[in-house]
Each structure stands twice: as structure tokens, then as C-alpha cells.
Design a protein around this motif. Structure first.
Motif, mmCIF file in Angstrom:
data_model
loop_
_atom_site.group_PDB
_atom_site.id
_atom_site.type_symbol
_atom_site.label_atom_id
_atom_site.label_comp_id
_atom_site.label_asym_id
_atom_site.label_seq_id
_atom_site.Cartn_x
_atom_site.Cartn_y
_atom_site.Cartn_z
ATOM 1 N N PRO A 267 0.822 -1.208 0.000
ATOM 2 C CA PRO A 267 0.000 0.000 0.000
ATOM 3 C C PRO A 267 0.862 1.267 0.000
ATOM 4 N N ASP A 268 0.318 2.338 -0.539
ATOM 5 C CA ASP A 268 1.047 3.607 -0.604
ATOM 6 C C ASP A 268 1.461 4.110 0.773
ATOM 7 N N ASP A 269 0.658 3.807 1.796
ATOM 8 C CA ASP A 269 0.982 4.269 3.145
ATOM 9 C C ASP A 269 1.998 3.368 3.854
ATOM 10 N N GLY A 270 2.420 2.274 3.183
ATOM 11 C CA GLY A 270 3.427 1.386 3.746
ATOM 12 C C GLY A 270 2.894 0.355 4.714
ATOM 13 N N GLY A 271 1.595 0.356 4.974
ATOM 14 C CA GLY A 271 1.016 -0.627 5.887
ATOM 15 C C GLY A 271 0.865 -1.983 5.221
ATOM 16 N N LEU A 272 0.082 -2.828 5.852
ATOM 17 C CA LEU A 272 -0.179 -4.154 5.297
ATOM 18 C C LEU A 272 -1.380 -4.120 4.360
ATOM 19 N N PRO A 273 -1.305 -4.848 3.253
ATOM 20 C CA PRO A 273 -2.503 -5.004 2.421
ATOM 21 C C PRO A 273 -3.555 -5.804 3.203
ATOM 22 N N ASP A 274 -4.802 -5.607 2.873
ATOM 23 C CA ASP A 274 -5.888 -6.289 3.580
ATOM 24 C C ASP A 274 -5.716 -7.809 3.593
ATOM 25 N N GLN A 275 -5.301 -8.384 2.438
ATOM 26 C CA GLN A 275 -5.149 -9.844 2.348
ATOM 27 C C GLN A 275 -4.117 -10.343 3.344
ATOM 28 N N ALA A 276 -3.036 -9.603 3.534
ATOM 29 C CA ALA A 276 -1.980 -9.997 4.472
ATOM 30 C C ALA A 276 -2.455 -9.836 5.907
ATOM 31 N N ALA A 277 -3.161 -8.758 6.184
ATOM 32 C CA ALA A 277 -3.665 -8.519 7.540
ATOM 33 C C ALA A 277 -4.653 -9.605 7.955
ATOM 34 N N LYS A 278 -5.444 -10.094 7.011
ATOM 35 C CA LYS A 278 -6.451 -11.119 7.322
ATOM 36 C C LYS A 278 -5.833 -12.410 7.834
ATOM 37 N N ILE A 279 -4.613 -12.728 7.406
ATOM 38 C CA ILE A 279 -3.970 -13.970 7.859
ATOM 39 C C ILE A 279 -2.866 -13.686 8.881
ATOM 40 N N ASN A 280 -2.796 -12.454 9.361
ATOM 41 C CA ASN A 280 -1.761 -12.039 10.328
ATOM 42 C C ASN A 280 -0.349 -12.208 9.777
ATOM 43 N N ALA A 281 -0.190 -11.920 8.495
ATOM 44 C CA ALA A 281 1.125 -12.004 7.857
ATOM 45 C C ALA A 281 1.877 -10.696 8.081
ATOM 46 N N GLU A 282 3.178 -10.781 7.949
ATOM 47 C CA GLU A 282 4.053 -9.617 8.070
ATOM 48 C C GLU A 282 4.830 -9.452 6.775
ATOM 49 N N TYR A 283 5.393 -8.265 6.611
ATOM 50 C CA TYR A 283 6.279 -8.045 5.469
ATOM 51 C C TYR A 283 7.376 -9.107 5.491
ATOM 52 N N PHE A 284 7.656 -9.706 4.336
ATOM 53 C CA PHE A 284 8.738 -10.685 4.203
ATOM 54 C C PHE A 284 9.831 -10.121 3.305
ATOM 55 N N ILE A 285 9.522 -9.893 2.029
ATOM 56 C CA ILE A 285 10.510 -9.351 1.088
ATOM 57 C C ILE A 285 9.797 -8.984 -0.216
ATOM 58 N N GLU A 286 10.333 -8.001 -0.913
ATOM 59 C CA GLU A 286 9.785 -7.657 -2.222
ATOM 60 C C GLU A 286 10.192 -8.734 -3.231
ATOM 61 N N ILE A 287 9.332 -8.940 -4.223
ATOM 62 C CA ILE A 287 9.608 -9.946 -5.251
ATOM 63 C C ILE A 287 10.918 -9.641 -5.967
ATOM 64 N N PHE A 288 11.159 -8.383 -6.334
ATOM 65 C CA PHE A 288 12.380 -8.071 -7.081
ATOM 66 C C PHE A 288 13.622 -8.376 -6.253
ATOM 67 N N LEU A 289 13.580 -8.149 -4.940
ATOM 68 C CA LEU A 289 14.728 -8.473 -4.085
ATOM 69 C C LEU A 289 14.924 -9.977 -3.973
ATOM 70 N N ALA A 290 13.833 -10.712 -3.843
ATOM 71 C CA ALA A 290 13.929 -12.171 -3.777
ATOM 72 C C ALA A 290 14.542 -12.723 -5.058
ATOM 73 N N LYS A 291 14.093 -12.211 -6.207
ATOM 74 C CA LYS A 291 14.644 -12.657 -7.494
ATOM 75 C C LYS A 291 16.133 -12.355 -7.585
ATOM 76 N N GLU A 292 16.512 -11.120 -7.283
ATOM 77 C CA GLU A 292 17.922 -10.724 -7.368
ATOM 78 C C GLU A 292 18.786 -11.553 -6.425
ATOM 79 N N PHE A 293 18.326 -11.717 -5.190
ATOM 80 C CA PHE A 293 19.113 -12.466 -4.217
ATOM 81 C C PHE A 293 19.295 -13.914 -4.663
ATOM 82 N N LEU A 294 18.191 -14.578 -5.012
ATOM 83 C CA LEU A 294 18.293 -15.988 -5.383
ATOM 84 C C LEU A 294 19.091 -16.188 -6.668
ATOM 85 N N GLU A 295 18.947 -15.296 -7.629
ATOM 86 C CA GLU A 295 19.750 -15.413 -8.855
ATOM 87 C C GLU A 295 21.237 -15.357 -8.531
ATOM 88 N N GLY A 296 21.628 -14.408 -7.691
ATOM 89 C CA GLY A 296 23.020 -14.285 -7.306
ATOM 90 C C GLY A 296 23.507 -15.490 -6.526
#
Length: 92
Positions: free
Chosen positions: A37-66
Motif C-alpha cells: 500500500p502507498d501508506d506502507g502498511g499491510l494489504p488487507d489480504q496480508a492482515a487477514k492472515i496475520n502475515a508480516e512483510y517478508f521481502i519484495e519480489i524483485f529483491l527475492a529474485k535478485e538475491f536468489l539469482e546471485g
């Protein structure tokens, strides 16, 4: 969806999205893929399952590729998940 599903589909996911995961983080952790979300909070879908920020997709791709480029044989999806969890917890 669980984290191993995300790793299996990583190349097909939108690099602008973010992975949100329930703790404790394991390869079988329940996750949500959503736009941050633009405000940096949790998206509704994540809040519904009590999930937390893990990692952005682009960072996961870059890290795993390396990381994967240092191997002759590709590690298992489980090993990739465990390494990405370690990276998310300590370095991301």
C-alpha cells in the motif's frame, strides 16, 4: 499459497509486488503476494492472515539469482526457501 509455491513461481510473479508471510517463517509458511500500500502498511489480504512483510519480489529474485549462480547444481526449492528466509531475517 505457501513460500515454496512462491519460489517455484518466482519468475512469473510481478517484480513490483511484495511477499507477506506468517511467522514463524518456514518453507511451509502461508504467504500472500500483494502490492504494498502507498501508506506502507499491510494489504488487507496480508492482515487477514496475520502475515508480516517478508521481502519484495524483485529483491527475492535478485538475491536468489546471485546465490544460485555460485552452484553447479541448483539447490532444492526447500533449500532456496531456507536461504531466502535467512536473508530476509538478517540482511534484507
Amino acid at each position: 499459497m505457501i513460500l515454496t509455491d512462491v519460489i517455484n513461481q518466482l519468475d512469473n510473479l510481478d517484480s513490483d509486488d511484495t511477499i507477506y508471510a506468517k511467522k514463524p517463517w518456514t518453507p511451509d509458511t502461508e504467504v500472500v503476494i500483494a502490492t504494498e500500500p502507498d501508506d506502507g502498511g499491510l494489504p488487507d489480504q496480508a492482515a487477514k492472515i496475520n502475515a508480516e512483510y517478508f521481502i519484495e519480489i524483485f529483491l527475492a529474485k535478485e538475491f536468489l539469482e546471485g546465490w544460485l549462480s555460485s552452484f553447479d547444481q541448483k539447490p532444492s526449492i526447500k533449500d532456496q526457501c531456507l536461504r531466502l528466509i535467512q536473508y530476509a531475517e538478517n540482511d534484507a
